[in-house]
Design a protein around this motif. Structure first.
Motif, PDB file in Angstrom:
ATOM      1  N   SER A  12       0.893  -1.426  -0.009  1.00 11.05           N
ATOM      2  CA  SER A  12       0.021  -0.015   0.070  1.00 11.05           C
ATOM      3  C   SER A  12       0.843   1.176   0.064  1.00 11.05           C
ATOM      4  O   SER A  12       0.522   2.194   0.580  1.00 11.05           O
ATOM      5  N   LEU A  13       1.828   1.336  -0.660  1.00  8.78           N
ATOM      6  CA  LEU A  13       2.810   2.502  -1.017  1.00  8.78           C
ATOM      7  C   LEU A  13       2.327   3.070  -2.179  1.00  8.78           C
ATOM      8  O   LEU A  13       2.185   2.526  -3.392  1.00  8.78           O
ATOM      9  N   THR A  14       2.166   4.448  -2.051  1.00  8.42           N
ATOM     10  CA  THR A  14       1.996   5.366  -2.897  1.00  8.42           C
ATOM     11  C   THR A  14       2.600   6.787  -2.940  1.00  8.42           C
ATOM     12  O   THR A  14       3.131   7.056  -1.886  1.00  8.42           O
ATOM     13  N   CYS A  15       2.948   6.988  -4.184  1.00 12.21           N
ATOM     14  CA  CYS A  15       3.738   8.301  -4.103  1.00 12.21           C
ATOM     15  C   CYS A  15       3.062   9.660  -3.977  1.00 12.21           C
ATOM     16  O   CYS A  15       3.346  10.749  -3.642  1.00 12.21           O
ATOM     17  N   PRO A  58       5.412  13.762   0.920  1.00  9.91           N
ATOM     18  CA  PRO A  58       6.051  15.112   1.195  1.00  9.91           C
ATOM     19  C   PRO A  58       7.376  15.247   0.576  1.00  9.91           C
ATOM     20  O   PRO A  58       8.064  16.391   0.496  1.00  9.91           O
ATOM     21  N   ASP A  59       7.814  14.265   0.112  1.00  8.21           N
ATOM     22  CA  ASP A  59       9.139  14.119  -0.284  1.00  8.21           C
ATOM     23  C   ASP A  59       8.818  14.133  -1.776  1.00  8.21           C
ATOM     24  O   ASP A  59       7.898  13.583  -2.368  1.00  8.21           O
ATOM     25  N   ASN A  60       9.954  14.179  -2.851  1.00  3.08           N
ATOM     26  CA  ASN A  60      10.112  14.041  -4.292  1.00  3.08           C
ATOM     27  C   ASN A  60      11.362  13.347  -4.603  1.00  3.08           C
ATOM     28  O   ASN A  60      12.494  14.271  -4.655  1.00  3.08           O
ATOM     29  N   THR A  82      12.897   1.406  -9.786  1.00  2.45           N
ATOM     30  CA  THR A  82      12.920   0.793  -8.749  1.00  2.45           C
ATOM     31  C   THR A  82      13.073   1.340  -7.084  1.00  2.45           C
ATOM     32  O   THR A  82      12.835   0.658  -6.511  1.00  2.45           O
ATOM     33  N   HIS A  83      13.431   2.656  -7.343  1.00  2.00           N
ATOM     34  CA  HIS A  83      13.437   3.346  -6.109  1.00  2.00           C
ATOM     35  C   HIS A  83      12.094   3.245  -5.448  1.00  2.00           C
ATOM     36  O   HIS A  83      11.083   3.938  -5.926  1.00  2.00           O
ATOM     37  N   GLY A  84      12.199   2.994  -4.192  1.00  2.00           N
ATOM     38  CA  GLY A  84      10.683   3.236  -3.205  1.00  2.00           C
ATOM     39  C   GLY A  84      10.216   1.999  -2.791  1.00  2.00           C
ATOM     40  O   GLY A  84      10.173   1.897  -1.420  1.00  2.00           O
ATOM     41  N   GLY A  92      13.644   0.231   1.034  1.00  2.05           N
ATOM     42  CA  GLY A  92      12.773   1.185   0.394  1.00  2.05           C
ATOM     43  C   GLY A  92      13.067   2.730   0.725  1.00  2.05           C
ATOM     44  O   GLY A  92      13.807   2.978   1.710  1.00  2.05           O
ATOM     45  N   CYS A  93      12.250   3.624   0.290  1.00  2.00           N
ATOM     46  CA  CYS A  93      12.226   4.805   0.718  1.00  2.00           C
ATOM     47  C   CYS A  93      11.622   5.043   2.131  1.00  2.00           C
ATOM     48  O   CYS A  93      11.025   4.207   2.756  1.00  2.00           O
ATOM     49  N   PHE A  94      11.779   6.322   2.694  1.00  2.00           N
ATOM     50  CA  PHE A  94      11.323   6.629   4.079  1.00  2.00           C
ATOM     51  C   PHE A  94       9.998   6.058   4.464  1.00  2.00           C
ATOM     52  O   PHE A  94       9.681   5.797   5.237  1.00  2.00           O
ATOM     53  N   ARG A  95       9.105   6.534   3.288  1.00  2.00           N
ATOM     54  CA  ARG A  95       7.626   6.391   3.495  1.00  2.00           C
ATOM     55  C   ARG A  95       7.368   5.003   3.510  1.00  2.00           C
ATOM     56  O   ARG A  95       6.485   4.534   4.452  1.00  2.00           O
TER      57      ARG A  95
HETATM   58  S1  SF4 Z   1       9.533   8.825  -0.903  1.00  2.00           S
HETATM   59 FE1  SF4 Z   1       8.534   6.983  -1.764  1.00  2.00          FE
HETATM   60  S2  SF4 Z   1       6.665   7.610  -1.445  1.00  2.00           S
HETATM   61 FE2  SF4 Z   1       7.841   9.535  -1.419  1.00  2.00          FE
HETATM   62  S3  SF4 Z   1       8.077  10.262  -3.628  1.00  2.00           S
HETATM   63 FE3  SF4 Z   1       9.852   8.846  -3.107  1.00  2.00          FE
HETATM   64  S4  SF4 Z   1       9.070   6.616  -3.773  1.00  2.00           S
HETATM   65 FE4  SF4 Z   1       7.397   7.905  -3.648  1.00  2.00          FE
END
Ligand code: SF4
Ligand code: SF4
Length: 214
Positions: free
Chosen positions: A33-36, A40-42, A120-122, A139-142
């Protein structure tokens, strides 16, 4: 003159590898359930470097489809990026500058040609290196926040298996550079550098000094 073009069959193959990466990413993102959306980050301001000539050439396949105004715009952005990032790195600061292909609306301006790391990042990922060492990326912080909430241990979370995809890309790189592969200098370039340098050049031109290859 001397430009390294991807033959059509390799261009199709890299598109297929990229599509498989995106599919595999989406599956894991869905499970977690990860969505961008609303993040708050990009990640498009992350300092990523890229290592293959085939990705560089494929990026330029996309750049060539831009009109003159778009090309002028991204070239100016890329030059500013290279200037600023070089300055920051000389001060031992990791750059965090928007990618020159990022639009004002926060979207990728060359989505179909974005590079492997952009796909692939995330999500969490696993990789078995050629020396047999297994690696796991959180994976990313989120994503890490979600995993921490939902799974007792991090290793229980689904992960994108990158090994085969990396191997396919490495094989494609070998076929692209062929028997001259060993003559090409190793590359480690940001997208901005790939834009400013122009498309990759055939090693023959580099050896003769006709082109500034790197
Ligand atoms: S930190 Fe994660 S959720 Fe946020 S934009 Fe980057 S990949 Fe998407
Ligand atoms: S190529 Fe596209 S997805 Fe990749 S960092 Fe640049 S804007 Fe973001």
């Amino acid at each position: 003159m001397g430009e390294l073009f991807l033959p059509p069959e390799l261009s199709c193959e890299i598109a297929e590898i990229y599509a498989t990466m995106a599919e595999s990413y989406d599956q894991v993102a869905k499970q977690i359930s990860l969505t961008c959306q609303g993040c708050p980050d990009n990640c498009c301001d992350s300092y990523f470097q890229h290592y293959t000539y085939c990705e560089w050439a494929y990026l330029w396949e996309g750049i060539r489809k831009l009109d003159d105004d778009q090309l002028d715009h991204i070239t100016a952005q890329a030059k500013a990026y290279v200037h600023e990032s070089t300055d920051l790195i000389s001060k031992q600061i990791r750059p965090q500058i928007p990618c020159p292909l990022l639009s004002e609306e926060g979207l990728c301006g060359l989505y179909a040609h974005r590079l492997m790391i952009c796909r692939t990042h995330g999500v969490p990922a696993t990789l078995t290196r050629p020396d047999g060492q297994h690696m796991r990326f959180p994976g990313c912080f989120r994503c890490q926040e979600i995993v921490k909430d939902r799974y007792a241990v991090e290793a229980d979370a689904p992960a994108m298996e990158r090994t085969i995809l990396y191997q396919r890309l490495a094989q494609l790189e070998s076929r692209f550079l062929g028997h001259k592969r060993h003559l090409y200098p190793r590359i480690k370039m940001t997208i901005a550098e790939m834009i400013v340098k122009g498309p990759p050049q055939d090693i023959k031109s580099c050896i003769k000094g006709q082109e500034d290859c790197l």
